[in-house]
Design a protein around this motif. Structure first.
Motif, PDB file in Angstrom:
ATOM      1  N   CYS A 112      18.246 -43.446 100.220  1.00 37.46           N
ATOM      2  CA  CYS A 112      17.476 -42.525  99.386  1.00 37.46           C
ATOM      3  C   CYS A 112      17.679 -42.851  97.907  1.00 37.46           C
ATOM      4  N   SER A 145      13.560 -35.322  96.161  1.00 35.41           N
ATOM      5  CA  SER A 145      14.171 -35.826  97.382  1.00 35.41           C
ATOM      6  C   SER A 145      14.173 -34.804  98.514  1.00 35.41           C
ATOM      7  N   CYS A 164      14.319 -36.752 102.032  1.00 33.66           N
ATOM      8  CA  CYS A 164      15.059 -38.004 102.185  1.00 33.66           C
ATOM      9  C   CYS A 164      16.529 -37.710 102.482  1.00 33.66           C
TER      10      CYS A 164
END
Length: 175
Positions: free
Chosen positions: A153, A25, A28
């Motif tokens: 996300c 991630s 994000c």
């Protein structure tokens, strides 16, 4: 030991995976807008807080029995208008019946695309079946556009993220 050519290409492969979205991630992020100040007339704003050029207004409201279920007693019947809205994909706002302390008794999202008046204006009406209609002192609109909420996300790490509207108003919320 792997061949030198394979080791030399490893950094490029990691970079390509990261750029293609197959990474963690790293990029994000989600942000949730702060709920705007409720009023009978509001400038609708996007999830980033920017005005959309649309005004939403409660034109009037009254307590009366709904014509399809008159035996349920009085409900809140209100008329609203969106000025500056696109007729196909305009914004939506939460409309709430509130008591004298501006506590939400019941809320519903109203959509500008569902508001069409006899003269081409964006007017509509809605009903709120509050539990204690005698406590209603106003119908207020919350300026945050609720017409869409992109994926988060957590839902989609590759394509999610970005600004999101606040959670819709609910019974008991202080407006």
């Amino acid at each position: 030991m792997p061949p030198a050519r394979l080791l030399a290409g490893a950094p490029l492969a990691v970079l390509l995976l990261a750029l293609s979205g197959c990474s963690t991630s790293w990029g994000c992020t989600d942000t949730t807008a702060k709920r705007g100040k409720a009023s009978a007339r509001v400038q609708v704003e996007d999830a980033s807080g920017r005005p959309l050029g649309v005004t939403a207004k409660v034109v009037d409201w009254r307590l009366e029995p709904h014509p399809q279920v008159p035996d349920r007693g009085d409900q809140v019947h209100f008329h609203y208008r969106f000025d500056g809205a696109d007729e196909y994909s305009g914004p939506a706002v939460d409309a709430c019946a509130v008591d004298k302390h501006r506590v939400a008794l019941l809320c519903e999202t109203i959509y500008s695309s569902e508001a069409f008046g006899p003269n081409g204006d964006h007017t509509g009406d809605a009903w709120l079946a509050v539990e204690h209609p005698d406590q209603v002192t106003a119908v207020l609109l919350i300026p945050n556009d609720q017409s869409h909420d992109d994926r988060t996300c957590a839902q989609d790490i590759k394509d999610g993220g970005g600004p999101h509207p606040p959670k819709p108003a609910a019974i008991g919320d202080q407006l």
